[in-house]
Design an enzyme around this catalytic site. Sequence first.
Site, PDB file in Angstrom:
ATOM      1  N   GLY A 211       0.828  -1.200   0.000  1.00  0.00           N
ATOM      2  CA  GLY A 211       0.000   0.000   0.000  1.00  0.00           C
ATOM      3  C   GLY A 211       0.864   1.251   0.000  1.00  0.00           C
TER       4      GLY A 211
ATOM      5  N   GLY B  15       0.402   5.547   0.916  1.00  0.00           N
ATOM      6  CA  GLY B  15      -0.449   6.622   1.410  1.00  0.00           C
ATOM      7  C   GLY B  15       0.325   7.915   1.514  1.00  0.00           C
ATOM      8  N   GLY B  16      -0.322   8.938   2.094  1.00  0.00           N
ATOM      9  CA  GLY B  16       0.321  10.227   2.234  1.00  0.00           C
ATOM     10  C   GLY B  16       1.534  10.184   3.139  1.00  0.00           C
ATOM     11  N   PHE B  17       1.518   9.270   4.120  1.00  0.00           N
ATOM     12  CA  PHE B  17       2.643   9.161   5.047  1.00  0.00           C
ATOM     13  C   PHE B  17       3.832   8.474   4.381  1.00  0.00           C
ATOM     14  CE2 PHE B  17       4.991   6.885   8.372  1.00  0.00           C
ATOM     15  CZ  PHE B  17       5.208   7.902   9.298  1.00  0.00           C
ATOM     16  N   GLY B  18       3.558   7.482   3.555  1.00  0.00           N
ATOM     17  CA  GLY B  18       4.620   6.744   2.890  1.00  0.00           C
ATOM     18  C   GLY B  18       4.141   5.373   2.441  1.00  0.00           C
ATOM     19  N   LYS B  19       5.080   4.493   2.147  1.00  0.00           N
ATOM     20  CA  LYS B  19       4.753   3.145   1.673  1.00  0.00           C
ATOM     21  C   LYS B  19       4.525   2.192   2.848  1.00  0.00           C
ATOM     22  CE  LYS B  19       7.371   3.488  -2.669  1.00  0.00           C
ATOM     23  NZ  LYS B  19       8.468   2.918  -3.489  1.00  0.00           N
ATOM     24  N   VAL B  20       3.691   1.197   2.608  1.00  0.00           N
ATOM     25  CA  VAL B  20       3.431   0.148   3.589  1.00  0.00           C
ATOM     26  C   VAL B  20       3.933  -1.173   3.022  1.00  0.00           C
ATOM     27  CG1 VAL B  20       1.695  -1.031   4.983  1.00  0.00           C
ATOM     28  CG2 VAL B  20       1.382   1.378   4.403  1.00  0.00           C
TER      29      VAL B  20
ATOM     30  N   LYS C 278       4.924   0.470   8.058  1.00  0.00           N
ATOM     31  CA  LYS C 278       4.664   1.744   7.378  1.00  0.00           C
ATOM     32  C   LYS C 278       5.889   2.634   7.536  1.00  0.00           C
ATOM     33  CE  LYS C 278       1.103   4.195   8.789  1.00  0.00           C
ATOM     34  NZ  LYS C 278      -0.195   4.886   8.884  1.00  0.00           N
TER      35      LYS C 278
ATOM     36  N   ASP D  57     -10.238  10.936  10.406  1.00  0.00           N
ATOM     37  CA  ASP D  57     -10.036  10.525   9.016  1.00  0.00           C
ATOM     38  C   ASP D  57     -10.690   9.162   8.772  1.00  0.00           C
ATOM     39  OD1 ASP D  57      -9.175  10.816   6.426  1.00  0.00           O
ATOM     40  OD2 ASP D  57      -7.158  10.080   6.792  1.00  0.00           O
TER      41      ASP D  57
END
Length: 893
Positions: free
Chosen positions: A558, A560-565, A579, A676
Amino acid sequence: MGGDHHRPPRAVYVSSLFFSLLLLNLEPSFVYAKRGRVLSDPPAMSPAVPPVASSSSTSPFNPSDDYFINCGASSEAKLDDGRIFKSDTQTSSYLSTNEDVSTTTDSIPESAFTNSTPSSTMDLYKTARIFTSDSTYSLFISKPGKHWVRLYFYPIRHEKYDLKTAVFTVQTDKYVLLHDFSMDDSKVVLKEYLVNATKHFSIIFKPQTDSFAFINAIEIVGIPDELLSDSASSVPQGNTVNGLSDVAFEVLYRLNMGGPLITPKNDTLDRTWVPDGPFNVFPQGTEDVIGRHIKYRPDRNVTRLVAPDMVYATAARMTPDAYAQTISPNFNLSWAMKVDGTFSYFIRMHFCDIVSKAKNELYFNVYINQLMGISGLDLSEKAGDLKTAYYTDFVLNASSITNDSITVQVGPMTNVNSGTPNAILNGLEVMKMSNIADSLDGLYSVDGSYKGPESSKLKIVAISGLALAFVAMLFLGVICVRWKKRPQDWQKKKSFSSWLLPIHGSKSYYSTRKSSIFGSRKSKSGFSSIYSQGLGKFFTLQELQDATENFDDKAVIGVGGFGKVYIGTLDDGTNVAIKRGNHGSEQGINEFETEIQMLSKLRHRHLVSLIGFCDEDSEMILVYEYMANGPLRDHLYGPANKPTLTWKQRLEICIGAARGLHYLHTGAAEGIIHRDVKTTNILLDDNFVAKVSDFGLSKAAAMDQGYVSTAVKGSFGYLDPEYFRRQQLTEKSDVYSFGVVLFEVLCARAVICPGLPRDQVSLADWAMQWHQKGMIDKIVDSKIAGTICEGSLKKFTEAAEKCLAEYGVDRPSMGDVLWNLEYSLQLQVASLQANQPEDKTNNIGLEKGNETGESDPDPDVAVTVAVVAESDDSNVTVGSQVPFSDAATIEGR
């Protein structure tokens, strides 16, 4: 009323350049012009052809209140547009001040004036009133409501007071207009506002301590009713923002696309419209268009008072070369403006199709900050006809502003067969909106109190300052002892500063203090932090590199805005989700800290568990339990190879997520707002048990006042409109988002679909329309449409509809939502038992799945689900040792 301050009625003036163009007998009825010059030779004038329809006979607007005050002057000032500013010495009853200090000058250099402050207003800046203490202009308003407030500033010379050094605040009874305002003497300043004026209205000047205030002129005028609506579309398109009548505005930009400067002399409401050239991002691809015979629709509240003819009769459009020669396959006309990114903005766009020869030829998209404002605008259809004025309003939230700028774009639709791809814009207005403090300049309210998100922490910070200093001194003592015992190869290991302070990379001290709340972690140097106690396991970077084969992209599950998972396997064979945050992201640092602080205190069957973290060597890595079946969204309208979830399964997933949110709101020691909630943050384990994840934006609830004042963050389509409008976060904000999730589960479609017709773009609005018609069954996911019993569907949609109430006070608690969902499940199970077994094709077991994939069919378990729903989640502690089963018991009704 304004009494003798009323100006005489005046006709609308038209600039000679523009008037001459309007008189041309042109076929077709528009001409093209590059920036600053007409491209074609003008044909002979025909006096028999009328100019812009009725433009020369526009009825003047006579406001119920109009005050024009020439401050510090001994006589009135008459402007060429017909306004007469009376001396405040002639209206002394309006002014309350302890001193009579004024100053005057003979002239002001022309260089002090700009397009937005034309030199025709020079006489207003030649005098000034000076205040050494709080002073007030008090005015009687005969028709309370929205009024223009225009403030004129220029620091002319005074032998005692240097006005360039003045620092002061200007406010009304409710709104702060300017806070600690100061200026230099290079340019005159006109501040223009649109505020609610009460029956007894005041403009208050408050000098800063040991300073003073001044003002050159004041203008307060009522506006026509049709000028401002109470609602506007949000950006991206989909939702409606209401309550604009309770908001104050500051006018920042008013642009006339493709046309000349429009001064108050040419605008019945005394507005100034400047040419768009300085703001045009790509003028080479833009041409100016001039049309005639503009029509208006008073039945749609579009009159000449909304904007003068000279705005609608000119436009900017794409040059033929811009599209034909493919400057860019996605070329848009673009205008960029600098703003304060901590405020939200009201944006009005003016349109008039003066280029098409027939209706329904011109389709284009509207974007604001690269977010869809309107998809497929059919201008002639919206306006009602060609050459007909039309405008549309938007609200852009502060969370959508980057680099302190707003970019407005219009671009052609390439997937329509009508007409030549193009786009136009006639006029643009951008206004700053007052914030949570009812301020247009900072976060201090009229009583001087700070209303920012950190206001509740100020005292704590002040009190803890000495304690932190004391701890730092003790820490330095420990450092010195360790320094004496440094190993021989200390140069090859962590530097002195890296374990004295939480240094991450090469950032500044301030930045690195933010980058880690835990200090340095256990590493090869042999040192460990005392701050990580109770915050989960600390993983070394090497351990996580080994678990993910050095963060191989093949392990990514995955982004997301935070980074890769990544999926990773620990030494003991346990699968985990890892994450990894993006480097150098301050927002990432905040989310990293919040996630650890929140999840280290939370343990619940329906919340994703945080196993540990790593912040070694500038990394921000979080390690969670692995959720084998991923996000709920993927099972609703994700990859085609995902089996369809049955209605019973969807209900059980919604119930699980509701339990997790209910626990956050009521089971945690201080209450937590997730902030969120969406289907990508509801994860499913290998048994399809739902767990809420991603607490990077979460906030502890302020139990004393019921809300948290904070900048709006979250995901578009799920955002609570009340939170969006007031910037006050409550538990009911999560309830609204969860209501969107419920309709997403029911309809299996994205919450925002820009490509659909406007009434279908927002899932929440679309679903509510069908629910109000009593036809919600028409939009149910076709894969399960025939399997839902009527009672279950009714109870489910009732719960979702109540979640989406406009105001939080009208929404249910998560406990109420949970009860209704469990009741809906009971009705569905009872229906299945009474009729026929649920279709087992492609079913997925939710608990201990059997060979067919169905859950345990024991009727006793299913029928009593509402009574025993919390049994799996009890005896969970958060901070205080209160079992969740005691804190949130579901009672029968």
